[in-house]
Design an enzyme around this catalytic site. Structure first.
Site, PDB file in Angstrom:
ATOM      1  N   ASP A  63       0.846  -1.190   0.000  1.00 27.27           N
ATOM      2  CA  ASP A  63       0.000   0.000   0.000  1.00 27.27           C
ATOM      3  C   ASP A  63       0.891   1.253   0.000  1.00 27.27           C
ATOM      4  O   ASP A  63       2.067   1.173   0.367  1.00 27.27           O
ATOM      5  CB  ASP A  63      -0.861  -0.076   1.270  1.00 27.27           C
ATOM      6  CG  ASP A  63      -1.779   1.101   1.451  1.00 27.27           C
ATOM      7  OD1 ASP A  63      -2.304   1.616   0.454  1.00 27.27           O
ATOM      8  OD2 ASP A  63      -1.971   1.503   2.616  1.00 27.27           O
ATOM      9  N   ASP A  66      -0.355   5.120   0.749  1.00 28.10           N
ATOM     10  CA  ASP A  66      -0.664   6.113   1.794  1.00 28.10           C
ATOM     11  C   ASP A  66      -0.588   5.460   3.177  1.00 28.10           C
ATOM     12  O   ASP A  66      -1.233   4.445   3.435  1.00 28.10           O
ATOM     13  CB  ASP A  66      -2.070   6.685   1.592  1.00 28.10           C
ATOM     14  CG  ASP A  66      -2.155   7.611   0.385  1.00 28.10           C
ATOM     15  OD1 ASP A  66      -1.440   8.621   0.381  1.00 28.10           O
ATOM     16  OD2 ASP A  66      -2.925   7.300  -0.540  1.00 28.10           O
ATOM     17  N   ASN A  74      -5.716   2.632  -2.789  1.00 28.37           N
ATOM     18  CA  ASN A  74      -7.118   3.029  -2.976  1.00 28.37           C
ATOM     19  C   ASN A  74      -7.224   4.493  -3.364  1.00 28.37           C
ATOM     20  O   ASN A  74      -8.314   4.999  -3.600  1.00 28.37           O
ATOM     21  CB  ASN A  74      -7.926   2.790  -1.684  1.00 28.37           C
ATOM     22  CG  ASN A  74      -8.447   1.372  -1.604  1.00 28.37           C
ATOM     23  OD1 ASN A  74      -8.251   0.570  -2.510  1.00 28.37           O
ATOM     24  ND2 ASN A  74      -9.122   1.057  -0.501  1.00 28.37           N
ATOM     25  N   ASN A  75      -6.091   5.193  -3.403  1.00 20.71           N
ATOM     26  CA  ASN A  75      -6.094   6.627  -3.710  1.00 20.71           C
ATOM     27  C   ASN A  75      -6.066   6.811  -5.229  1.00 20.71           C
ATOM     28  O   ASN A  75      -5.093   6.452  -5.886  1.00 20.71           O
ATOM     29  CB  ASN A  75      -4.854   7.261  -3.080  1.00 20.71           C
ATOM     30  CG  ASN A  75      -4.867   8.759  -3.178  1.00 20.71           C
ATOM     31  OD1 ASN A  75      -5.593   9.336  -4.002  1.00 20.71           O
ATOM     32  ND2 ASN A  75      -4.076   9.409  -2.346  1.00 20.71           N
ATOM     33  N   LYS A  86      -9.477  -1.925  -2.602  1.00 19.27           N
ATOM     34  CA  LYS A  86      -9.408  -2.825  -1.454  1.00 19.27           C
ATOM     35  C   LYS A  86     -10.588  -2.551  -0.519  1.00 19.27           C
ATOM     36  O   LYS A  86     -10.951  -1.403  -0.370  1.00 19.27           O
ATOM     37  CB  LYS A  86      -8.095  -2.583  -0.695  1.00 19.27           C
ATOM     38  CG  LYS A  86      -6.852  -2.832  -1.526  1.00 19.27           C
ATOM     39  CD  LYS A  86      -5.596  -2.336  -0.807  1.00 19.27           C
ATOM     40  CE  LYS A  86      -5.452  -0.831  -0.867  1.00 19.27           C
ATOM     41  NZ  LYS A  86      -4.210  -0.309  -0.262  1.00 19.27           N
ATOM     42  N   ASP A 100      -1.666  -0.349   5.963  1.00 21.11           N
ATOM     43  CA  ASP A 100      -1.880   0.296   7.267  1.00 21.11           C
ATOM     44  C   ASP A 100      -3.343   0.295   7.699  1.00 21.11           C
ATOM     45  O   ASP A 100      -3.636   0.785   8.788  1.00 21.11           O
ATOM     46  CB  ASP A 100      -1.356   1.741   7.245  1.00 21.11           C
ATOM     47  CG  ASP A 100      -2.183   2.643   6.363  1.00 21.11           C
ATOM     48  OD1 ASP A 100      -2.548   2.219   5.248  1.00 21.11           O
ATOM     49  OD2 ASP A 100      -2.488   3.779   6.786  1.00 21.11           O
TER      50      ASP A 100
HETATM   51 MG   LIG Z   1      -3.008   3.094   3.407  1.00 19.98          MG
END
Ligand SMILES: [Mg+2]
Length: 276
Positions: free
Chosen positions: A13, A15, A47-48, A192, A228
């Protein structure tokens, strides 16, 4: 033995793991470089949808982590693909109303859909939702009108927040909640923890393995999802049949990690723990 040695490859991931806003997570770049030097393929999954994969690749390269855009899978790409597959009469181009950043609008167009402005949004075949700072009542109303007339609803994620220096920002999930509440509809999630993003990411990782001349059968690969957020990274990684590593450099506190359901297989302070 460093934890990294247990695995053949990683989905990582961005971010809260590699950076927070514009600030790199300390030690992350060094850890990623060490994994690369150890010959461990990495595909980055986020996911960004705020940027194109090429822009994320450039940013990673500036941190000293050389990657190609094919090694980056964003929920924006996946949402654009899902939107382009919306059900329309033969020969018609999908009309899309997008709530999101310019990069997401571009990706939807590149996937073959036609962007609709807010004043004609009711004609949309699909509404695509992602958090952005310009979200307002008029967008919400336009989305509701389209959805009331039967448009499909696709969103990049349900992540409630986004890690940011100085405190979290409202995330896509917060914006999506408004759209779902107003329309009474439930979105298909591109990112996700749902399967769409993981399918594309594991395919990309498979290409890295074959690029390495690794003859190992896919079924025998040990791949870890490193992230995270429990609700997207850990739940999604688990559902995709991967082992899961939670890092505490982003959105999850140690107390939340201890109570996590599903529980991650490993919990680390940050990426550098992979090499310890
Ligand atoms: Mg993240």
């Amino acid at each position: 033995m460093p934890l990294a040695d247990r695995f053949d490859g990683f989905l990582v991931d961005l971010d809260g793991v590699v950076w927070i806003g514009r600030e790199p997570v300390p030690g992350a770049a060094e850890a990623l470089r060490a994994l690369r030097e150890a010959g461990k393929p990495i595909v980055f999954v986020t996911n960004n949808p705020g940027k194109h994969p090429a822009a994320y690749a450039k940013r990673l390269s500036r941190m000293g982590v050389g990657v190609v855009p094919e090694q980056i899978v964003t929920a924006g790409m996946v949402a654009a693909r899902l939107a382009s597959e919306a059900d329309v009469a033969a020969g018609r181009t999908v009309g899309a109303f997008v709530i999101g950043m310019p990069a997401l609008e571009e990706m939807v167009t590149e996937a073959g859909a036609r962007l609709l402005e807010r004043d004609v949004a009711q004609e949309a075949d699909v509404v695509v939702v992602s958090g952005h700072r310009g979200f307002d009542y008029r967008e919400l109303l336009a989305a509701k009108r389209a959805l009331d007339r039967g448009a499909a609803l696709v969103a990049t994620s349900r992540d409630p927040t986004m890690p940011y220096p100085g405190g979290e920002l409202p995330g896509t999930g917060a914006v999506l909640a408004a759209v779902e509440t107003a329309s009474g509809r439930r979105a298909e999630i591109a990112g996700k923890p749902e399967r769409h993003l993981f399918e594309i990411a594991t395919q990309a990782l498979a290409r890295s393995f074959s690029g390495n001349g690794d003859e190992k059968e896919q079924a025998n690969w040990r791949v870890a999802m490193v992230g995270d957020r429990i609700s997207s990274d850990i739940a999604g990684g688990r559902a995709a049949g991967l082992e899961t590593i939670l890092v505490l450099s982003g959105t999850t506190s140690p107390e939340q990690a201890a109570a996590a359901d599903p529980a991650p297989d490993f919990v680390l302070e940050d990426l550098s723990g992979l090499l310890a």
